[in-house]
Design a protein around this motif. Sequence first.
Motif, mmCIF file in Angstrom:
data_model
loop_
_atom_site.group_PDB
_atom_site.id
_atom_site.type_symbol
_atom_site.label_atom_id
_atom_site.label_comp_id
_atom_site.label_asym_id
_atom_site.label_seq_id
_atom_site.Cartn_x
_atom_site.Cartn_y
_atom_site.Cartn_z
ATOM 1 N N LEU A 391 -0.763 -0.031 -4.116
ATOM 2 C CA LEU A 391 0.447 -0.070 -3.300
ATOM 3 C C LEU A 391 1.284 1.191 -3.511
ATOM 4 O O LEU A 391 1.821 1.768 -2.553
ATOM 5 C CB LEU A 391 1.265 -1.313 -3.649
ATOM 6 N N LYS A 392 1.417 1.612 -4.763
ATOM 7 C CA LYS A 392 2.177 2.830 -5.033
ATOM 8 C C LYS A 392 1.527 4.034 -4.371
ATOM 9 O O LYS A 392 2.207 4.914 -3.825
ATOM 10 C CB LYS A 392 2.292 3.052 -6.544
ATOM 11 N N LYS A 393 0.172 4.064 -4.404
ATOM 12 C CA LYS A 393 -0.530 5.168 -3.760
ATOM 13 C C LYS A 393 -0.333 5.115 -2.251
ATOM 14 O O LYS A 393 -0.169 6.137 -1.581
ATOM 15 C CB LYS A 393 -2.013 5.106 -4.104
ATOM 16 N N GLY A 394 -0.339 3.885 -1.682
ATOM 17 C CA GLY A 394 -0.109 3.760 -0.245
ATOM 18 C C GLY A 394 1.272 4.252 0.146
ATOM 19 O O GLY A 394 1.448 4.908 1.180
ATOM 20 N N ILE A 395 2.281 3.906 -0.664
ATOM 21 C CA ILE A 395 3.631 4.389 -0.378
ATOM 22 C C ILE A 395 3.685 5.903 -0.482
ATOM 23 O O ILE A 395 4.299 6.591 0.342
ATOM 24 C CB ILE A 395 4.635 3.735 -1.344
ATOM 25 N N LEU A 396 3.005 6.446 -1.492
ATOM 26 C CA LEU A 396 2.999 7.896 -1.667
ATOM 27 C C LEU A 396 2.260 8.594 -0.535
ATOM 28 O O LEU A 396 2.627 9.693 -0.107
ATOM 29 C CB LEU A 396 2.366 8.242 -3.023
ATOM 30 N N ASP A 397 1.211 7.942 -0.018
ATOM 31 C CA ASP A 397 0.455 8.539 1.088
ATOM 32 C C ASP A 397 1.287 8.629 2.366
ATOM 33 O O ASP A 397 0.996 9.450 3.252
ATOM 34 C CB ASP A 397 -0.809 7.722 1.354
ATOM 35 N N LYS A 398 2.288 7.774 2.507
ATOM 36 C CA LYS A 398 3.143 7.824 3.699
ATOM 37 C C LYS A 398 4.143 8.974 3.637
ATOM 38 O O LYS A 398 4.825 9.254 4.625
ATOM 39 C CB LYS A 398 3.924 6.506 3.838
ATOM 40 N N SER A 399 4.217 9.638 2.488
ATOM 41 C CA SER A 399 5.200 10.704 2.349
ATOM 42 C C SER A 399 4.875 11.896 3.243
ATOM 43 O O SER A 399 5.731 12.434 3.935
ATOM 44 C CB SER A 399 5.280 11.142 0.882
ATOM 45 N N ALA A 400 3.598 12.296 3.269
ATOM 46 C CA ALA A 400 3.216 13.471 4.063
ATOM 47 C C ALA A 400 3.388 13.234 5.559
ATOM 48 O O ALA A 400 3.978 14.064 6.273
ATOM 49 C CB ALA A 400 1.783 13.876 3.726
ATOM 50 N N PRO A 401 2.901 12.114 6.125
ATOM 51 C CA PRO A 401 3.142 11.866 7.558
ATOM 52 C C PRO A 401 4.629 11.801 7.887
ATOM 53 O O PRO A 401 5.048 12.278 8.959
ATOM 54 C CB PRO A 401 2.447 10.525 7.802
ATOM 55 N N MET A 402 5.427 11.219 6.987
ATOM 56 C CA MET A 402 6.866 11.154 7.237
ATOM 57 C C MET A 402 7.463 12.561 7.281
ATOM 58 O O MET A 402 8.289 12.879 8.148
ATOM 59 C CB MET A 402 7.543 10.320 6.158
ATOM 60 N N LYS A 403 7.016 13.417 6.387
ATOM 61 C CA LYS A 403 7.505 14.788 6.396
ATOM 62 C C LYS A 403 7.115 15.505 7.684
ATOM 63 O O LYS A 403 7.905 16.247 8.278
ATOM 64 C CB LYS A 403 6.958 15.554 5.188
ATOM 65 N N VAL A 404 5.859 15.278 8.125
ATOM 66 C CA VAL A 404 5.387 15.941 9.351
ATOM 67 C C VAL A 404 6.205 15.502 10.553
ATOM 68 O O VAL A 404 6.688 16.313 11.362
ATOM 69 C CB VAL A 404 3.892 15.644 9.564
ATOM 70 N N ALA A 405 6.398 14.177 10.700
ATOM 71 C CA ALA A 405 7.135 13.660 11.847
ATOM 72 C C ALA A 405 8.580 14.138 11.831
ATOM 73 O O ALA A 405 9.120 14.589 12.860
ATOM 74 C CB ALA A 405 7.067 12.135 11.855
ATOM 75 N N GLN A 406 9.207 14.049 10.670
ATOM 76 C CA GLN A 406 10.604 14.480 10.616
ATOM 77 C C GLN A 406 10.731 15.989 10.807
ATOM 78 O O GLN A 406 11.713 16.481 11.390
ATOM 79 C CB GLN A 406 11.215 14.055 9.280
ATOM 80 N N THR A 407 9.770 16.754 10.291
ATOM 81 C CA THR A 407 9.794 18.200 10.500
ATOM 82 C C THR A 407 9.644 18.543 11.985
ATOM 83 O O THR A 407 10.303 19.450 12.512
ATOM 84 C CB THR A 407 8.681 18.861 9.682
ATOM 85 N N ARG A 408 8.760 17.818 12.665
ATOM 86 C CA ARG A 408 8.608 18.028 14.103
ATOM 87 C C ARG A 408 9.917 17.746 14.852
ATOM 88 O O ARG A 408 10.338 18.521 15.733
ATOM 89 C CB ARG A 408 7.493 17.128 14.641
ATOM 90 N N LEU A 409 10.532 16.613 14.498
ATOM 91 C CA LEU A 409 11.799 16.288 15.157
ATOM 92 C C LEU A 409 12.859 17.356 14.878
ATOM 93 O O LEU A 409 13.615 17.758 15.764
ATOM 94 C CB LEU A 409 12.294 14.923 14.677
#
Length: 497
Positions: A391-409
């Motif tokens: 679960l911790k790894k899954g939460i950590l894996d969401k960090s990069a996509p979140m950065k990409v989406a927010q960076t795009r915005l």
Amino acid sequence: MENEQLQPWSTVAATHCMEQGADPPMPARTGQYYQTSCPHSWRPTLGYGTVPLPSQHATNSIIDPCYTPYGMATTEPLKFPNLVTGFEKNPAHAARAALYTRYTPLEWTQSNLKNYSIADTNRNYSERLRGDFIRVMRETDEKTAQGQRESGRRLGERITDTTFWRNEVRTELERILTETSLLQDAKRAIDKVINDIEAPLHIAQECLYHREKRNGIELVHDSPEQSLMREIEIYRNAQAKLKCLASKVGDQLRNNRAAQHELEIDIRSKEGALGIDNICHHLNDFSKGINYYGGIEKFDPTVSTIQTWAEHSNRIVQKSQSERGHSAQMRSDVDNLINTCSQEIWDAWTNTNNCLARRATEELEAKSKLQNHLHKVQQEIFDLEKNIELLKKGILDKSAPMKVAQTRLESRTHRKNIELCRDSAQDRLVIEVRDLQDSIEYLHKKLQEAEVQHQQLLKSRSILEEDLHNKCNSLFIDREKCMGLRRSFPITATIKY
């Protein structure tokens, strides 16, 4: 003034044991040092100094505050009758004339003679002091050597006296130990049952004390405990029948032990004193470990004198001899044996052993079941911890996509003018960020549930481990400590079995 510059030796570097004693100290000689108001009085005055203008009534006097002969300050003006009266008009000429007309040759000669006299006086006084120093050092060396020899002789005499009394007390100690052993044999002859009961009674009490060390729910008033209490009661009832005769022998044994204790203490004290005195007797000026102990001669820790010291050793020896006489008289009064309660004691012993064996079997079975449950809980904790890490790894894996989406915005906010359009890409990026936030929130929720369950499993494991530890402790007490004490019956031929 001739002896005023002689100073006593400094005591700055002396230790506290080398300081001056109680005699009145030598009066300090206060020297009269060369003083001058000028910063460098050894230099001649060049050029001109500040000279006060002479009045009309003192035109031939000049005051130079920067020079005082032989360190003697003066305020009287120096008289120069040969100077011209026009000094107030030409101060440079006045200062230059004063430089060459300060002293006469007679004063210069007298000053030299005075310095020679002071040097001769100081040298003579120093020679006398050196002679006194040598004489005093020889006298103190002889006195010190004599005192050290006398102290060594006294220490040798003290070692001889202490050794004599140590040997006397040690001989008496051996005699009282032998008499105590014989009295114990007489006690067994007088009261065989009491001697036979003491061992099983002690073992039964020790078993009860050991079982009091059980923890938690294991403190059960079970059949072994009830059997032990009945066993102790049987032993005490048997002892009560022989109480009068046994008390006399027990009192005498305690008196012998008290006398033995005093003898042992006195022997230890004398051996310690002998060790210290032997070390002191062999100490010399070249021994290692010697040191200063300031004020130790004023500290008096002694508690006895030579007379009271000898009387103390004599008293404890006489007391021991008296106790030995009473013990011998008591042994001579031994006539017969008293009846025993052998079979009753043996039955109680056997019954307690059987109860302890049954209880140990029950505890062993409960221990096996607890170990099985503990193993299952431990495996579940291991699996749950792996899931928590996932679960911790899954939460950590969401960090990069979140950065990409927010960076795009954030990058699209830099479009200019009409290009700031809320197009489908913009909507999709916003939806993507929200979906990622929902996913992370959901994963955190599951992670919290997993951690709560992990704590519950840890608590269950702790409870099981504590219960298992208590049962292991109880099993060890019953099977090892109690049964270990009761493997053989500690009674001689009085008990028939």
